[in-house]
Scaffold this motif. Structure first.
Motif, PDB file in Angstrom:
ATOM      1  N   LEU A   1       0.841  -1.195   0.000  1.00 45.18           N
ATOM      2  CA  LEU A   1       0.000   0.000   0.000  1.00 45.18           C
ATOM      3  C   LEU A   1       0.876   1.245   0.000  1.00 45.18           C
ATOM      4  O   LEU A   1       1.948   1.270   0.626  1.00 45.18           O
ATOM      5  CB  LEU A   1      -0.925   0.022   1.226  1.00 45.18           C
ATOM      6  CG  LEU A   1      -1.905  -1.145   1.382  1.00 45.18           C
ATOM      7  CD1 LEU A   1      -2.678  -0.986   2.681  1.00 45.18           C
ATOM      8  CD2 LEU A   1      -2.845  -1.232   0.191  1.00 45.18           C
ATOM      9  N   GLY A   2       0.411   2.269  -0.688  1.00 45.72           N
ATOM     10  CA  GLY A   2       1.113   3.538  -0.694  1.00 45.72           C
ATOM     11  C   GLY A   2       0.817   4.342   0.554  1.00 45.72           C
ATOM     12  O   GLY A   2      -0.003   3.949   1.396  1.00 45.72           O
ATOM     13  N   PRO A   3       1.481   5.502   0.736  1.00 44.04           N
ATOM     14  CA  PRO A   3       1.286   6.329   1.936  1.00 44.04           C
ATOM     15  C   PRO A   3      -0.155   6.759   2.168  1.00 44.04           C
ATOM     16  O   PRO A   3      -0.536   7.046   3.306  1.00 44.04           O
ATOM     17  CB  PRO A   3       2.189   7.544   1.663  1.00 44.04           C
ATOM     18  CG  PRO A   3       3.236   7.039   0.727  1.00 44.04           C
ATOM     19  CD  PRO A   3       2.521   6.048  -0.157  1.00 44.04           C
ATOM     20  N   ASP A   4      -0.972   6.808   1.095  1.00 43.95           N
ATOM     21  CA  ASP A   4      -2.378   7.193   1.247  1.00 43.95           C
ATOM     22  C   ASP A   4      -3.297   5.989   1.430  1.00 43.95           C
ATOM     23  O   ASP A   4      -4.525   6.135   1.491  1.00 43.95           O
ATOM     24  CB  ASP A   4      -2.848   8.013   0.051  1.00 43.95           C
ATOM     25  CG  ASP A   4      -2.780   7.219  -1.251  1.00 43.95           C
ATOM     26  OD1 ASP A   4      -2.182   6.117  -1.260  1.00 43.95           O
ATOM     27  OD2 ASP A   4      -3.329   7.707  -2.258  1.00 43.95           O
ATOM     28  N   GLY A   5      -2.715   4.784   1.525  1.00 38.17           N
ATOM     29  CA  GLY A   5      -3.525   3.578   1.717  1.00 38.17           C
ATOM     30  C   GLY A   5      -3.992   2.936   0.432  1.00 38.17           C
ATOM     31  O   GLY A   5      -4.679   1.902   0.473  1.00 38.17           O
ATOM     32  N   SER A   6      -3.634   3.488  -0.714  1.00 38.41           N
ATOM     33  CA  SER A   6      -4.046   2.904  -1.997  1.00 38.41           C
ATOM     34  C   SER A   6      -3.063   1.820  -2.420  1.00 38.41           C
ATOM     35  O   SER A   6      -1.878   1.887  -2.073  1.00 38.41           O
ATOM     36  CB  SER A   6      -4.119   3.985  -3.073  1.00 38.41           C
ATOM     37  OG  SER A   6      -2.838   4.563  -3.279  1.00 38.41           O
ATOM     38  N   PRO A   7      -3.517   0.791  -3.159  1.00 35.83           N
ATOM     39  CA  PRO A   7      -2.624  -0.276  -3.609  1.00 35.83           C
ATOM     40  C   PRO A   7      -1.505   0.264  -4.489  1.00 35.83           C
ATOM     41  O   PRO A   7      -1.728   1.105  -5.362  1.00 35.83           O
ATOM     42  CB  PRO A   7      -3.552  -1.206  -4.391  1.00 35.83           C
ATOM     43  CG  PRO A   7      -4.920  -0.928  -3.846  1.00 35.83           C
ATOM     44  CD  PRO A   7      -4.917   0.532  -3.530  1.00 35.83           C
ATOM     45  N   LEU A   8      -0.287  -0.219  -4.256  1.00 36.93           N
ATOM     46  CA  LEU A   8       0.844   0.170  -5.078  1.00 36.93           C
ATOM     47  C   LEU A   8       0.784  -0.539  -6.426  1.00 36.93           C
ATOM     48  O   LEU A   8       0.217  -1.637  -6.531  1.00 36.93           O
ATOM     49  CB  LEU A   8       2.154  -0.179  -4.369  1.00 36.93           C
ATOM     50  CG  LEU A   8       2.491   0.627  -3.106  1.00 36.93           C
ATOM     51  CD1 LEU A   8       3.665   0.001  -2.384  1.00 36.93           C
ATOM     52  CD2 LEU A   8       2.780   2.088  -3.458  1.00 36.93           C
ATOM     53  N   PRO A   9       1.358   0.034  -7.464  1.00 38.61           N
ATOM     54  CA  PRO A   9       1.396  -0.649  -8.765  1.00 38.61           C
ATOM     55  C   PRO A   9       2.082  -2.002  -8.643  1.00 38.61           C
ATOM     56  O   PRO A   9       3.114  -2.134  -7.972  1.00 38.61           O
ATOM     57  CB  PRO A   9       2.226   0.311  -9.633  1.00 38.61           C
ATOM     58  CG  PRO A   9       2.056   1.648  -8.984  1.00 38.61           C
ATOM     59  CD  PRO A   9       1.963   1.374  -7.513  1.00 38.61           C
ATOM     60  N   GLY A  10       1.482  -3.014  -9.257  1.00 41.09           N
ATOM     61  CA  GLY A  10       2.054  -4.356  -9.213  1.00 41.09           C
ATOM     62  C   GLY A  10       1.735  -5.126  -7.951  1.00 41.09           C
ATOM     63  O   GLY A  10       2.253  -6.221  -7.740  1.00 41.09           O
ATOM     64  N   ALA A  11       0.866  -4.570  -7.075  1.00 35.76           N
ATOM     65  CA  ALA A  11       0.492  -5.271  -5.841  1.00 35.76           C
ATOM     66  C   ALA A  11      -0.232  -6.559  -6.177  1.00 35.76           C
ATOM     67  O   ALA A  11      -1.059  -6.591  -7.089  1.00 35.76           O
ATOM     68  CB  ALA A  11      -0.407  -4.383  -4.982  1.00 35.76           C
ATOM     69  N   PRO A  12       0.076  -7.675  -5.472  1.00 35.00           N
ATOM     70  CA  PRO A  12      -0.592  -8.949  -5.764  1.00 35.00           C
ATOM     71  C   PRO A  12      -2.066  -8.879  -5.450  1.00 35.00           C
ATOM     72  O   PRO A  12      -2.469  -8.481  -4.365  1.00 35.00           O
ATOM     73  CB  PRO A  12       0.125  -9.947  -4.842  1.00 35.00           C
ATOM     74  CG  PRO A  12       0.663  -9.118  -3.732  1.00 35.00           C
ATOM     75  CD  PRO A  12       1.019  -7.795  -4.354  1.00 35.00           C
ATOM     76  N   ALA A  13      -2.882  -9.209  -6.419  1.00 35.74           N
ATOM     77  CA  ALA A  13      -4.333  -9.212  -6.242  1.00 35.74           C
ATOM     78  C   ALA A  13      -4.913 -10.176  -7.243  1.00 35.74           C
ATOM     79  O   ALA A  13      -4.281 -10.573  -8.204  1.00 35.74           O
ATOM     80  CB  ALA A  13      -4.916  -7.818  -6.449  1.00 35.74           C
ATOM     81  N   ALA A  14      -6.132 -10.588  -7.020  1.00 34.70           N
ATOM     82  CA  ALA A  14      -6.804 -11.510  -7.936  1.00 34.70           C
ATOM     83  C   ALA A  14      -8.264 -11.141  -8.001  1.00 34.70           C
ATOM     84  O   ALA A  14      -8.911 -10.899  -6.988  1.00 34.70           O
ATOM     85  CB  ALA A  14      -6.653 -12.958  -7.465  1.00 34.70           C
ATOM     86  N   ASP A  15      -8.795 -11.093  -9.223  1.00 39.46           N
ATOM     87  CA  ASP A  15     -10.205 -10.769  -9.394  1.00 39.46           C
ATOM     88  C   ASP A  15     -11.090 -11.993  -9.344  1.00 39.46           C
ATOM     89  O   ASP A  15     -12.292 -11.903  -9.233  1.00 39.46           O
ATOM     90  CB  ASP A  15     -10.406 -10.050 -10.734  1.00 39.46           C
ATOM     91  CG  ASP A  15      -9.724  -8.689 -10.733  1.00 39.46           C
ATOM     92  OD1 ASP A  15      -9.082  -8.369 -11.742  1.00 39.46           O
ATOM     93  OD2 ASP A  15      -9.844  -7.976  -9.729  1.00 39.46           O
ATOM     94  N   LYS A  16     -10.488 -13.174  -9.439  1.00 40.01           N
ATOM     95  CA  LYS A  16     -11.274 -14.394  -9.436  1.00 40.01           C
ATOM     96  C   LYS A  16     -10.549 -15.475  -8.660  1.00 40.01           C
ATOM     97  O   LYS A  16      -9.360 -15.363  -8.370  1.00 40.01           O
ATOM     98  CB  LYS A  16     -11.542 -14.852 -10.865  1.00 40.01           C
ATOM     99  CG  LYS A  16     -10.266 -15.095 -11.678  1.00 40.01           C
ATOM    100  CD  LYS A  16     -10.605 -15.455 -13.120  1.00 40.01           C
ATOM    101  CE  LYS A  16      -9.336 -15.662 -13.955  1.00 40.01           C
ATOM    102  NZ  LYS A  16      -9.645 -16.013 -15.352  1.00 40.01           N
ATOM    103  N   GLN A  17     -11.281 -16.520  -8.341  1.00 41.10           N
ATOM    104  CA  GLN A  17     -10.718 -17.627  -7.583  1.00 41.10           C
ATOM    105  C   GLN A  17      -9.581 -18.274  -8.357  1.00 41.10           C
ATOM    106  O   GLN A  17      -9.686 -18.521  -9.551  1.00 41.10           O
ATOM    107  CB  GLN A  17     -11.813 -18.676  -7.305  1.00 41.10           C
ATOM    108  CG  GLN A  17     -11.356 -19.845  -6.448  1.00 41.10           C
ATOM    109  CD  GLN A  17     -11.061 -19.403  -5.024  1.00 41.10           C
ATOM    110  OE1 GLN A  17     -11.662 -18.476  -4.512  1.00 41.10           O
ATOM    111  NE2 GLN A  17     -10.123 -20.069  -4.387  1.00 41.10           N
ATOM    112  N   ALA A  18      -8.465 -18.522  -7.678  1.00 43.06           N
ATOM    113  CA  ALA A  18      -7.319 -19.133  -8.342  1.00 43.06           C
ATOM    114  C   ALA A  18      -7.657 -20.547  -8.804  1.00 43.06           C
ATOM    115  O   ALA A  18      -8.340 -21.298  -8.118  1.00 43.06           O
ATOM    116  CB  ALA A  18      -6.126 -19.166  -7.379  1.00 43.06           C
ATOM    117  N   GLY A  19      -7.143 -20.922  -9.981  1.00 39.63           N
ATOM    118  CA  GLY A  19      -7.351 -22.265 -10.503  1.00 39.63           C
ATOM    119  C   GLY A  19      -6.475 -23.279  -9.807  1.00 39.63           C
ATOM    120  O   GLY A  19      -5.607 -22.935  -8.999  1.00 39.63           O
ATOM    121  N   PRO A  20      -6.635 -24.571 -10.125  1.00 39.39           N
ATOM    122  CA  PRO A  20      -5.879 -25.628  -9.453  1.00 39.39           C
ATOM    123  C   PRO A  20      -4.370 -25.466  -9.575  1.00 39.39           C
ATOM    124  O   PRO A  20      -3.638 -25.661  -8.603  1.00 39.39           O
ATOM    125  CB  PRO A  20      -6.367 -26.901 -10.163  1.00 39.39           C
ATOM    126  CG  PRO A  20      -7.688 -26.541 -10.746  1.00 39.39           C
ATOM    127  CD  PRO A  20      -7.610 -25.088 -11.092  1.00 39.39           C
TER     128      PRO A  20
END
Length: 458
Positions: A409-428
């Motif tokens: 997270l950046g100083p303002d609490g926003s996600p930093l560029p390239g932060a690990p995230a996923a929009d959907k459930q990970a596959g096997p």
């Protein structure tokens, strides 16, 4: 009531009654914090018609101490849904319009830095919204170190729970001492106290040594304690002596355990006596058949005292802040293995016990009333103010950014560029890769890092 979207896991069904259950999300970073967070959620749920109703969604923060399936099963606390997330994934879920409106309470069961990061992240995610969940945080057990640091990292939550009257007084003093709002401090008790009171001697008489993962932190002292426990077993062959372990090798709990007792036990010459055994499992179930609980400074001591089980906090390695047993000065529970071998029976001081929130007199049932009342009022409010942590880029410009960056997270609490995230459930395949990576990381922390540190000391 609308069902939760699929991102929350198991969808909630419409209740039969018109009373809406309290919707609670718990974010935890270890097995012990999941236990504290989930049980706290159940304790603080306001009652409807004489019974509390709650829908509990669990989120496990991905990291070195993410609990395994075995650890979760041992904790024994069930959720309506449970999923593993990164910090940024959790914030994305909480930032969705439907989450901010659906959840009543969010319990942050995290280490202090994690709480601070989530407070700033949630503040950023919610922006100018006035309808948001109530934020609750606190401590898993005894607070014996880093009091100011840990408390200020938790400041900004709507409720900062204190597990005893003594803690509540200390917490308020710290906040007021730095000019921070102390109104969030709310006295409760440890949520996992309970179980049947001690009814007298079991057959066989059972001595339990409850270990801690990080105290003591060196081979010499841990081997000493193990040898004294085994010596006690040999001196009293009529007794059953248990070494109560927190985790199996390769697993992590709240603290890193670099020298597991079970590994040390395997290397002891002469083997183990027949009346000595290693014990895993739920601490409450172990205490059901315990006649004497021995520890260095574990929260298990408070669970034991709550049941009126004879309890000893060891002094063999001194009474020191680094061990945490200084917290028990005045308790009547301090003793050494020599004294125990000679038949010493501890007698706890009732005033000290009462100050610690250990309420074996029956008042435990009302210990969470103040928190329930406060949460009920906040949940019913038409709007809540934005989260306002004490630490900002103005009050702590050299400290806060690093805390947030560890969670991408950046100083303002926003996600930093390239932060690990996923929009959907990970596959096997991705799940397998994640498990392998986490296993490699844990191996590095538990096996490689200690070797490197020892080499550096040569």
């Amino acid at each position: 009531m609308e069902s939760l979207p699929s991102v929350f896991g198991v969808p909630a069904s419409t209740p039969a009654s018109s009373t809406r259950p309290l919707r609670v999300a718990v974010l935890a970073d270890s097995d012990t914090r999941w236990k504290w967070g989930a049980l706290t959620a159940k304790r603080i749920a306001p009652e409807h018609g004489g019974a509390s109703e709650i829908r509990l969604d669990g989120f496990l923060l991905r990291g070195r101490a993410t609990p395994t399936a075995r650890q979760l099963d041992e904790v024994g606390v069930r959720a309506d849904s449970l999923r593993e997330v990164t910090a940024v994934e959790f914030l994305r879920v909480m930032g969705a319009e439907e989450a901010a409106g659906s959840y009543d309470v969010v319990v942050l069961a995290l280490v202090g830095g994690g709480v601070q990061a989530m407070l700033h992240g949630l503040k950023n995610a919610w922006g100018a919204r006035t309808k948001r969940p109530v934020i609750v945080t606190g401590y898993v057990g005894v607070v014996y170190e880093k009091l100011a640091d840990g408390l200020l990292l938790r400041h900004g939550a709507d409720l900062v729970l204190a597990n005893s009257r003594q803690d509540a007084d200390r917490f308020r003093a710290v906040y007021e001492g730095v000019g921070a709002d102390a109104s969030s401090v709310t006295e409760v008790a440890l949520p996992f106290l309970g179980g049947k009171p001690y009814a007298g001697r079991n057959d066989p008489y059972t001595v339990v040594f409850a270990v801690q993962p990080s105290v003591p932190d060196n081979r010499k002292d841990r081997t000493y304690l193990l040898n004294r426990l085994i010596k006690h077993a040999r001196k009293h062959p009529e007794r059953q002596v248990l070494l109560k372990l927190r985790s199996k090798p390769g697993e992590h709990t709240t603290h890193i355990e670099e020298l597991p007792y079970q590994k040390l036990a395997e290397k002891l010459p002469g083997g183990l006596p027949d009346n000595f055994r290693l014990s895993y499992g739920n601490m409450g179930e172990v205490l059901d058949t315990t006649d004497l609980l021995v520890t260095i400074s574990s929260t298990a001591a408070l669970e034991s005292l709550h049941r009126r089980i004879p309890t000893v906090v060891l002094t063999d390695l001194g009474i020191r802040e680094t061990l945490g047993n200084h917290h028990f000065v005045g308790s009547g529970c301090l003793a050494s293995w020599d004294q125990l071998d000679a038949g010493h029976e501890p007698v706890p001081d009732p005033e000290w016990v009462a100050r610690q929130g250990v309420v074996a007199d029956g008042s435990y049932a009302t210990a969470f009333d103040a928190a329930r009342d406060r949460i009920a009022k906040l949940v019913a409010a038409t709007e809540l103010p934005p989260l306002t942590p004490y630490y900002t880029t103005v009050t702590a410009p050299g400290y806060l950014p690093g805390i947030l960056a560890r969670h991408h997270l950046g100083p303002d609490g926003s996600p930093l560029p390239g932060a690990p995230a996923a929009d959907k459930q990970a596959g096997p395949v991705r799940q397998i890769v994640r498990r392998a990576a986490r296993g490699a990381y844990r191996h590095g922390v538990q096996r490689v890092a200690p070797v490197i540190r020892r080499m550096g000391e040569l």
